[in-house]
Design a protein around this motif. Structure first.
Motif, mmCIF file in Angstrom:
data_model
loop_
_atom_site.group_PDB
_atom_site.id
_atom_site.type_symbol
_atom_site.label_atom_id
_atom_site.label_comp_id
_atom_site.label_asym_id
_atom_site.label_seq_id
_atom_site.Cartn_x
_atom_site.Cartn_y
_atom_site.Cartn_z
ATOM 1 N N PHE A 1 0.865 -1.182 0.000
ATOM 2 C CA PHE A 1 0.000 0.000 0.000
ATOM 3 C C PHE A 1 0.899 1.228 0.000
ATOM 4 O O PHE A 1 1.628 1.474 0.959
ATOM 5 N N GLU A 2 0.858 1.989 -1.066
ATOM 6 C CA GLU A 2 1.881 3.018 -1.280
ATOM 7 C C GLU A 2 1.700 4.252 -0.402
ATOM 8 O O GLU A 2 2.669 4.927 -0.084
ATOM 9 N N ARG A 3 0.477 4.574 -0.042
ATOM 10 C CA ARG A 3 0.282 5.776 0.785
ATOM 11 C C ARG A 3 0.543 5.403 2.237
ATOM 12 O O ARG A 3 -0.341 5.039 2.974
ATOM 13 N N VAL A 4 1.816 5.514 2.629
ATOM 14 C CA VAL A 4 2.226 5.050 3.953
ATOM 15 C C VAL A 4 2.106 6.170 4.976
ATOM 16 O O VAL A 4 1.967 7.332 4.654
ATOM 17 N N GLY A 5 2.205 5.759 6.248
ATOM 18 C CA GLY A 5 2.137 6.708 7.351
ATOM 19 C C GLY A 5 1.259 6.161 8.447
ATOM 20 O O GLY A 5 0.094 5.854 8.214
ATOM 21 N N THR B 1 -7.296 6.157 7.197
ATOM 22 C CA THR B 1 -7.916 5.503 6.049
ATOM 23 C C THR B 1 -7.047 4.398 5.461
ATOM 24 O O THR B 1 -7.550 3.555 4.710
ATOM 25 N N SER B 2 -5.760 4.378 5.781
ATOM 26 C CA SER B 2 -4.899 3.334 5.225
ATOM 27 C C SER B 2 -5.328 1.950 5.695
ATOM 28 O O SER B 2 -5.094 0.956 5.011
ATOM 29 N N LEU B 3 -5.973 1.860 6.841
ATOM 30 C CA LEU B 3 -6.443 0.576 7.352
ATOM 31 C C LEU B 3 -7.688 0.097 6.611
ATOM 32 O O LEU B 3 -7.932 -1.101 6.511
ATOM 33 N N THR B 4 -8.473 1.023 6.113
ATOM 34 C CA THR B 4 -9.676 0.624 5.387
ATOM 35 C C THR B 4 -9.391 0.384 3.909
ATOM 36 O O THR B 4 -10.156 -0.325 3.239
ATOM 37 N N GLU B 5 -8.296 0.935 3.391
ATOM 38 C CA GLU B 5 -7.976 0.798 1.975
ATOM 39 C C GLU B 5 -6.976 -0.324 1.700
ATOM 40 O O GLU B 5 -6.605 -0.560 0.551
ATOM 41 N N SER B 6 -6.510 -1.011 2.753
ATOM 42 C CA SER B 6 -5.601 -2.143 2.593
ATOM 43 C C SER B 6 -6.259 -3.383 3.188
ATOM 44 O O SER B 6 -7.329 -3.304 3.787
ATOM 45 N N ASP B 7 -5.591 -4.535 3.015
ATOM 46 C CA ASP B 7 -6.202 -5.807 3.398
ATOM 47 C C ASP B 7 -5.495 -6.530 4.533
ATOM 48 O O ASP B 7 -6.074 -7.414 5.159
ATOM 49 N N ALA B 8 -4.213 -6.211 4.782
ATOM 50 C CA ALA B 8 -3.445 -7.001 5.740
ATOM 51 C C ALA B 8 -2.174 -6.259 6.125
ATOM 52 O O ALA B 8 -1.764 -5.289 5.474
ATOM 53 N N PHE B 9 -1.566 -6.734 7.219
ATOM 54 C CA PHE B 9 -0.206 -6.341 7.574
ATOM 55 C C PHE B 9 0.751 -7.418 7.071
ATOM 56 O O PHE B 9 0.584 -8.600 7.413
#
Length: 377
Positions: A335-339, A344-352
């Motif tokens: 997931f390129e938009r890091v930080g 919202t990065s948690l809702t737009e990605s699927d896993a760690f």
């Protein structure tokens, strides 16, 4: 009532994730007590005692499916497989031990069907009902008080100042706790004042089994949670060898009303992603330990990396990824938009993607382990 043992420690050394989890598992005793709850209310609760096989079922040949097998009988045939032609019944051949099972009374006495410490699942409820249980003995829910900290936070639904953001971590943590055997209490936003932080934690320790805070554990001038723990109790550890999530403080608070010195308090980072990572590795096992539950490893499965990433040796790192199906191993794209502050990065990605302490680089094609959000949240 839980109390940490006196051989806990605190230092400026970064503590590994495994060491922190081991500390929780060995030095925090479960809560004492039990209660009887109706079977309909037992889902997710922790079983206080082993559930054994009860008396055998009554035997009788009236119900064909449950009829006892006659002595010296040969193989059993299934009626649905039989065919009838020219006055003859034909059935496929079967083994002598097929289509039969031991009667419940034939199992050894005191067989444990569900062990103490098991967090009851849907299938466990069905098993208990099949054994005739109307209720089950369970461990009391862990009473968890949740604070957010920081004058920069504004309560959702209220007016927001020019330098404020809406508080989101508290609601994330309360939602995560709702999936565990807890009774949660929203304690609001703790102000950035040393004396008030200490007083708030002391007062809350009287009515809760565990205190959970978000923010205020770094090294800023207005980060008072760590100091409040040291002032009103003792620090167990501070700083974790993990990214994101290094600033974490765990300790025990004296109860202002009783002076009891053993109420655990866990200060998580203020950044949303870091708060979730440290919740999974610290707050989750801490709650399960207090609840008397058997350890539950986080769900992981292997994927093929489709990204490049470099990291420092000696710390565990979690990278947000999106998962893509494949004919063989699932694929993980970074997931390129890091930080760690991006909610919202948690809702737009699927896993760690979990990169262990010895890993220094990941390249496309590498096998990595992931923690899927679908199983975690």
């Amino acid at each position: 009532m839980a109390q940490l043992t006196d051989d806990c420690f605190a230092s400026n050394t970064l503590l590994s994730v495994d060491a922190a989890e081991a500390l929780i598992g060995t030095r925090i005793p479960p809560l004492v007590g039990e209660e009887q709850v109706a079977l309909a209310d037992a889902l997710g609760r922790v079983l206080a005692h082993d559930l054994h096989v009860p008396l055998p079922d009554p035997e009788g040949a009236r119900f064909v499916t449950n009829a006892p097998v006659l002595p010296h009988a040969g193989g059993r045939r299934v009626q649905e497989d039989a065919s009838h032609a020219f006055g003859t019944v034909n059935t496929p051949a079967s083994r002598l031990d097929s289509n039969a099972r031991l009667a419940r009374g034939s199992t050894p006495e005191r067989v444990v069907v569900l062990p103490a410490g098991r967090r009851l699942r849907v299938t466990d409820i069905g098993v208990a009902a099949a054994l005739g249980c109307a209720s089950l003995p369970v461990v009391p829910r862990v009473r968890v008080g949740v604070f957010s900290t920081g004058d920069e936070l504004s309560a959702a639904g209220g007016a927001r100042g020019p330098a404020q953001i809406y508080d989101s971590n508290r609601f994330t943590l309360l939602a995560l706790l709702a999936r565990l055997p807890t009774e949660t209490f929203d304690l609001g936003i703790m102000p950035d004042h040393a004396g008030e932080s200490s007083a708030a934690l002391q007062a809350a320790a009287a009515n809760h089994d565990l205190l959970l805070t978000s923010g205020g554990v770094s090294v800023g001038e207005e980060d008072h949670v760590r100091a409040a723990i040291e002032q009103s109790g003792r620090l167990v550890f501070w700083r974790l060898a993990v990214k994101p999530g290094r600033p974490v403080a765990m300790g025990v608070m004296r109860c202002a009303a009783t002076g009891f010195p053993g109420k655990p308090v866990l200060g998580l980072p203020g950044n949303p992603v870091a708060a979730v990572v440290t919740f999974l590795h610290l707050a989750r096992p801490l709650v399960l330990r207090l609840a008397g539950a058997a350890p539950e490893p986080l769900p992981r499965f292997p994927v093929e990396a489709r990204f490049n990433h470099r990291k420092k040796v000696g710390r565990r790192e979690y990278v947000l990824v999106r998962l893509r199906p494949s004919l063989t191993t699932p694929l993980a794209e970074k997931f390129e938009r890091v930080g760690s502050g991006m909610q919202t990065s948690l809702t737009e990605s699927d896993a760690f993607a979990e990169l262990d302490e010895v890993t220094t680089a990941v390249v496309p094609g590498d096998a990595v382990q992931v923690l899927p959000f679908a199983a975690l949240f």
